[in-house]
Design a protein around this motif. Structure first.
Motif, PDB file in Angstrom:
ATOM      1  N   VAL A 217       7.059  12.889  -7.606  1.00  0.00           N
ATOM      2  CA  VAL A 217       6.816  12.121  -6.383  1.00  0.00           C
ATOM      3  C   VAL A 217       8.014  11.204  -6.135  1.00  0.00           C
ATOM      4  CG1 VAL A 217       5.413  10.255  -5.423  1.00  0.00           C
ATOM      5  CG2 VAL A 217       4.313  12.247  -6.452  1.00  0.00           C
ATOM      6  N   ASP A 218       8.480  11.185  -4.883  1.00  0.00           N
ATOM      7  CA  ASP A 218       9.689  10.445  -4.538  1.00  0.00           C
ATOM      8  C   ASP A 218       9.414   9.040  -4.023  1.00  0.00           C
ATOM      9  OD1 ASP A 218      11.736  12.748  -4.755  1.00  0.00           O
ATOM     10  OD2 ASP A 218      10.190  13.578  -3.443  1.00  0.00           O
ATOM     11  N   GLY A 219       8.188   8.788  -3.552  1.00  0.00           N
ATOM     12  CA  GLY A 219       7.889   7.481  -3.002  1.00  0.00           C
ATOM     13  C   GLY A 219       6.395   7.272  -2.846  1.00  0.00           C
ATOM     14  N   PHE A 220       6.029   6.047  -2.514  1.00  0.00           N
ATOM     15  CA  PHE A 220       4.621   5.667  -2.443  1.00  0.00           C
ATOM     16  C   PHE A 220       4.365   4.855  -1.173  1.00  0.00           C
ATOM     17  CE2 PHE A 220       5.843   6.100  -6.843  1.00  0.00           C
ATOM     18  CZ  PHE A 220       4.838   6.908  -7.372  1.00  0.00           C
ATOM     19  N   ARG A 221       3.255   5.165  -0.513  1.00  0.00           N
ATOM     20  CA  ARG A 221       2.765   4.346   0.595  1.00  0.00           C
ATOM     21  C   ARG A 221       1.652   3.488   0.009  1.00  0.00           C
ATOM     22  NH1 ARG A 221      -2.537   3.735   3.214  1.00  0.00           N
ATOM     23  NH2 ARG A 221      -2.160   3.108   5.359  1.00  0.00           N
ATOM     24  N   ILE A 222       1.775   2.169   0.104  1.00  0.00           N
ATOM     25  CA  ILE A 222       0.853   1.256  -0.554  1.00  0.00           C
ATOM     26  C   ILE A 222      -0.224   0.820   0.440  1.00  0.00           C
ATOM     27  CG2 ILE A 222       0.624  -0.785  -1.991  1.00  0.00           C
ATOM     28  CD1 ILE A 222       2.549   1.453  -3.037  1.00  0.00           C
ATOM     29  N   ASP A 223      -1.429   1.280   0.219  1.00  0.00           N
ATOM     30  CA  ASP A 223      -2.556   0.961   1.090  1.00  0.00           C
ATOM     31  C   ASP A 223      -2.961  -0.503   0.916  1.00  0.00           C
ATOM     32  OD1 ASP A 223      -4.819   1.967   2.835  1.00  0.00           O
ATOM     33  OD2 ASP A 223      -5.989   1.240   1.138  1.00  0.00           O
ATOM     34  N   VAL A 224      -3.241  -1.167   2.013  1.00  0.00           N
ATOM     35  CA  VAL A 224      -3.677  -2.571   2.008  1.00  0.00           C
ATOM     36  C   VAL A 224      -2.779  -3.402   1.078  1.00  0.00           C
ATOM     37  CG1 VAL A 224      -5.693  -4.091   1.941  1.00  0.00           C
ATOM     38  CG2 VAL A 224      -6.025  -1.646   2.244  1.00  0.00           C
ATOM     39  N   ALA A 225      -1.484  -3.282   1.300  1.00  0.00           N
ATOM     40  CA  ALA A 225      -0.527  -3.944   0.420  1.00  0.00           C
ATOM     41  C   ALA A 225      -0.622  -5.460   0.468  1.00  0.00           C
ATOM     42  CB  ALA A 225       0.892  -3.515   0.781  1.00  0.00           C
ATOM     43  N   HIS A 226      -1.246  -5.989   1.507  1.00  0.00           N
ATOM     44  CA  HIS A 226      -1.380  -7.449   1.647  1.00  0.00           C
ATOM     45  C   HIS A 226      -2.689  -7.944   1.048  1.00  0.00           C
ATOM     46  CE1 HIS A 226      -3.530  -5.579   4.871  1.00  0.00           C
ATOM     47  NE2 HIS A 226      -3.952  -6.707   5.395  1.00  0.00           N
ATOM     48  N   GLY A 227      -3.434  -7.060   0.379  1.00  0.00           N
ATOM     49  CA  GLY A 227      -4.658  -7.462  -0.307  1.00  0.00           C
ATOM     50  C   GLY A 227      -4.347  -7.771  -1.769  1.00  0.00           C
ATOM     51  N   MET A 228      -5.201  -7.380  -2.656  1.00  0.00           N
ATOM     52  CA  MET A 228      -5.009  -7.480  -4.109  1.00  0.00           C
ATOM     53  C   MET A 228      -5.065  -8.913  -4.625  1.00  0.00           C
ATOM     54  SD  MET A 228      -2.023  -4.623  -4.018  1.00  0.00           S
ATOM     55  CE  MET A 228      -1.395  -4.780  -5.668  1.00  0.00           C
ATOM     56  N   ALA A 229      -4.044  -9.730  -4.353  1.00  0.00           N
ATOM     57  CA  ALA A 229      -4.045 -11.104  -4.867  1.00  0.00           C
ATOM     58  C   ALA A 229      -5.099 -11.930  -4.134  1.00  0.00           C
ATOM     59  CB  ALA A 229      -2.666 -11.731  -4.693  1.00  0.00           C
ATOM     60  N   LYS A 230      -5.867 -12.702  -4.905  1.00  0.00           N
ATOM     61  CA  LYS A 230      -6.966 -13.474  -4.312  1.00  0.00           C
ATOM     62  C   LYS A 230      -7.098 -14.846  -4.982  1.00  0.00           C
ATOM     63  CE  LYS A 230      -9.522  -9.240  -3.201  1.00  0.00           C
ATOM     64  NZ  LYS A 230      -8.477  -8.298  -3.632  1.00  0.00           N
ATOM     65  N   ASP A 231      -7.573 -15.782  -4.197  1.00  0.00           N
ATOM     66  CA  ASP A 231      -7.929 -17.098  -4.725  1.00  0.00           C
ATOM     67  C   ASP A 231      -9.389 -17.344  -4.353  1.00  0.00           C
ATOM     68  OD1 ASP A 231      -8.298 -19.661  -5.563  1.00  0.00           O
ATOM     69  OD2 ASP A 231      -6.849 -20.571  -4.181  1.00  0.00           O
ATOM     70  N   LEU A 232     -10.276 -17.129  -5.311  1.00  0.00           N
ATOM     71  CA  LEU A 232     -11.705 -17.289  -5.064  1.00  0.00           C
ATOM     72  C   LEU A 232     -12.262 -18.488  -5.812  1.00  0.00           C
ATOM     73  CD1 LEU A 232     -12.832 -13.539  -5.154  1.00  0.00           C
ATOM     74  CD2 LEU A 232     -12.064 -14.919  -3.224  1.00  0.00           C
ATOM     75  N   SER A 233     -11.422 -19.490  -5.956  1.00  0.00           N
ATOM     76  CA  SER A 233     -11.888 -20.705  -6.618  1.00  0.00           C
ATOM     77  C   SER A 233     -12.889 -21.434  -5.726  1.00  0.00           C
ATOM     78  CB  SER A 233     -10.698 -21.621  -6.947  1.00  0.00           C
ATOM     79  OG  SER A 233      -9.920 -21.878  -5.796  1.00  0.00           O
ATOM     80  N   GLU A 234     -13.854 -22.058  -6.362  1.00  0.00           N
ATOM     81  CA  GLU A 234     -14.917 -22.782  -5.647  1.00  0.00           C
ATOM     82  C   GLU A 234     -14.405 -24.140  -5.142  1.00  0.00           C
ATOM     83  OE1 GLU A 234     -17.783 -21.614  -4.902  1.00  0.00           O
ATOM     84  OE2 GLU A 234     -18.005 -19.857  -6.193  1.00  0.00           O
TER      85      GLU A 234
END
Length: 584
Positions: A217-234
């Motif tokens: 595979v030569d490359g990757f398209r990253i789905d929902v690249a702006h997701g992943m990191a989260k701050d779910l502190s109360e």
């Protein structure tokens, strides 16, 4: 900025070894389940792609991008992944993938695959382990579990909505049979979000990227690249508070949203870039990041993914002033980031542009997923800006001929721009959105979660017509998994091949010329004295003129090497683009 070598007259081997191949590549997106069915089960497959490599070679593309082909229950068209390092048995085997990769590479075509890192399927072995494990276990820490609110935890941890409608939290039943914790799913409940603060998640995705890179595979398209990191502190903010800030002057352009476009996500991509650069040529990546334009550059930086989708033209009406501003702004941004821009009009998530441009002005896609909000009077859904074409859109207002004429003109303009051109399967045939799908045969989760409100994305995912006859117009030997309309017969590959003026031959001609004419990533606007006419020059005397207005206009001197429609006594008609190579 220059490419590493002039595109013209390069051999396939030279193009395949070029580390900068992606900067001005023509990338053709394949939705595998709807491309070609080699075994007659009604579902497109990996062998089907291999069988059509000669077609892809003749088209003149540089790379294919494969939407997910992994094992999946298809709760979201394959973006609910059961196993990231395998092929869905309904689509083939890893051996089939290797044969396809070899055939594409032999034809001089690169391979880009979709990676879905924000969430897995609820059938993933890790999620099944999490459900079988107790609260606070290492297995649950791979995902995002929280105790509910209320006297007995019967209320979700927050009142947020998922992108596909309904609450963003789903309550589980504990192993002992009692009501238990809640897990986060930004999308469907069958798509639980990973906890990217867990090192095990990071390591496993590095393993996945290496697995496919090692398979060619030569490359990757990253789905929902702006997701992943989260701050779910109360305490978690209320939905109303998020919406109020999102619609404010500054929105969330400071990276403060609990789960969209947080700065921490770039720590992940820095790790990925190190892995990509271990290969020769380095593996490439492009981010699907629905973020404010001021935040896009970090995704496209050389230290990160290297390139990010620019959906601005996709969201624009067919309008000269809008096109010129979008092109100018994005070329400046690309130069500042060191990336090249990307250009796209259609994909698996949006209404095909041959339909959008045939609707009354203002009927363009709003953002992301099949939105024609100004035509229907609806509002786009989803906290990431994605929306859907709402049910009840006035199909009788669609001007099919106008839509196709403008789509051809827009595409020919796009293919002349410096940067990468992303094309979606079927647009080279002039396909428009399929609206004649009975409710009983629809598949998109957004339709079922919001009946009567959202019609979903099935209309752009209908299997391709290869012949003018047969039970599935040559897609396979039997019926296709989504119903094809009768008008597909007139758009079939077999009906267009070798036919002068057909949309397929227009794409072939333009793509082959593009590979000969592309050199430096430069563009110079030429003043026309007419606000409805855009004219730009590329190095080497290559001119592109698009007439957005109502009356034919004169063309600059030179040879017209391709036009999106017939000229009018040597003049460029309305809704038409021409490429001219100057004689000097």
């Amino acid at each position: 900025m220059s490419t590493s070598a002039t595109q013209a007259h390069r051999t396939d081997a030279e193009r395949m070894s070029d580390p900068n191949w992606w900067r001005q590549a023509a990338v053709y997106q394949i939705y595998p389940r709807s491309f070609y069915d080699a075994n007659g089960d009604g579902l497109g497959d990996i062998k089907g792609i291999t069988a059509k490599v000669p077609y892809l070679k003749e088209l003149g593309i540089d790379a294919v991008w494969l939407s997910p082909f992994y094992p999946s229950a298809l709760a979201d068209g394959g973006y609910d992944v059961d196993d990231y390092r395998n092929v869905d048995p309904k689509l083939g085997t890893l051996e089939d993938f290797d044969e396809m990769a070899a055939a594409l590479h032999e034809a001089g075509i690169k391979i880009v695959v979709d990676i879905v890192p924000n969430h897995s399927s609820d059938r993933h072995e890790w999620f099944k382990e999490a459900l079988a494990s107790p609260k606070g276990s290492a297995a649950r820490d791979r995902y995002i579990f929280r105790d509910g609110k209320g006297e007995n935890g019967e209320l979700p941890p927050s009142d947020w909505d998922s992108v596909f409608g309904g609450p963003i939290w789903e309550r589980i039943t504990e192993p002992d049979g009692t009501p238990g914790q809640w897990y986060l799913h930004i999308f469907a409940k069958e798509q639980p979000d990973f906890n990217w603060e867990n090192p095990e998640i990071r390591e496993d995705f590095l393993k996945t990227l290496r697995f496919w890179s090692d398979r060619g595979v030569d490359g990757f398209r990253i789905d929902v690249a702006h997701g992943m990191a989260k701050d779910l502190s109360e305490p978690l903010p209320m939905k109303a508070d998020l919406e109020a800030k999102a619609h404010g002057t500054d929105g969330f352009i400071d990276g403060s949203h609990p789960f969209w476009d947080r700065d921490e996500v770039h720590e992940v991509y820095a790790e990925w870039r190190k892995l990509f650069n271990e290969y020769n040529p380095p593996r490439t990546a492009v981010a699907e990041a629905w973020v404010h334009e001021s935040r896009r550059a970090r995704y496209a930086s050389p230290e990160g993914l290297g390139q990010a989708f620019n959906f601005d033209l996709l969201q624009s009406d067919f309008d000269a002033a809008s096109f010129k501003k979008i092109i100018t702004d994005n070329l400046v941004a690309a130069k500042e980031s060191g990336a090249s821009s990307t250009w796209v009009f259609s994909n698996h998530d949006v209404v095909r542009h041959a339909t959008r441009y045939g609707l009354p002005k203002g009927g363009s896609v709003a953002q992301g997923t099949n939105a024609a909000q100004d035509v229907t009077g609806g509002e786009p859904k989803g906290q990431d800006g994605k929306g859907w074409l709402l049910a009840g859109a006035p199909a009788e207002e669609l001007d099919v001929e106008l839509g196709l004429r403008r789509a051809r003109a827009a595409t020919l303009l796009l293919l002349a721009l410096p940067g990468s051109a992303y094309l979606y399967q079927g647009e080279e045939l002039g396909l428009r959105e399929v609206t004649e799908i009975p409710d009983s045969e629809r598949q998109d989760p957004s339709f079922f979660r919001n009946p009567g409100v959202e019609i979903g994305r099935d209309g752009c995912r209908v299997p391709l017509p290869w012949t003018a006859e047969g039970s599935s117009f040559g897609f396979g030997t039997g019926p296709a998994h989504l119903p094809q309309p009768e008008w597909f017969a007139d758009y079939a590959v077999a009906k267009q091949e070798g036919v002068e003026g057909s949309t397929l031959e227009l794409y072939r001609r333009a793509l082959h010329l593009r590979s000969e004419l592309q050199t430096d990533e430069e563009l110079e606007w030429v003043e026309t004295g007419n606000a409805e006419v855009l004219h730009f020059r590329r190095p080497g005397g290559w001119h592109t003129v698009t007439n957005f207005g109502g009356a034919p206009v004169d063309l600059p001197e030179g040879e017209v090497v391709v036009a999106s429609g017939p000229l009018d006594n040597g003049k460029l008609p309305s809704d038409t683009t021409a490429w001219i190579v100057s004689k000097a």
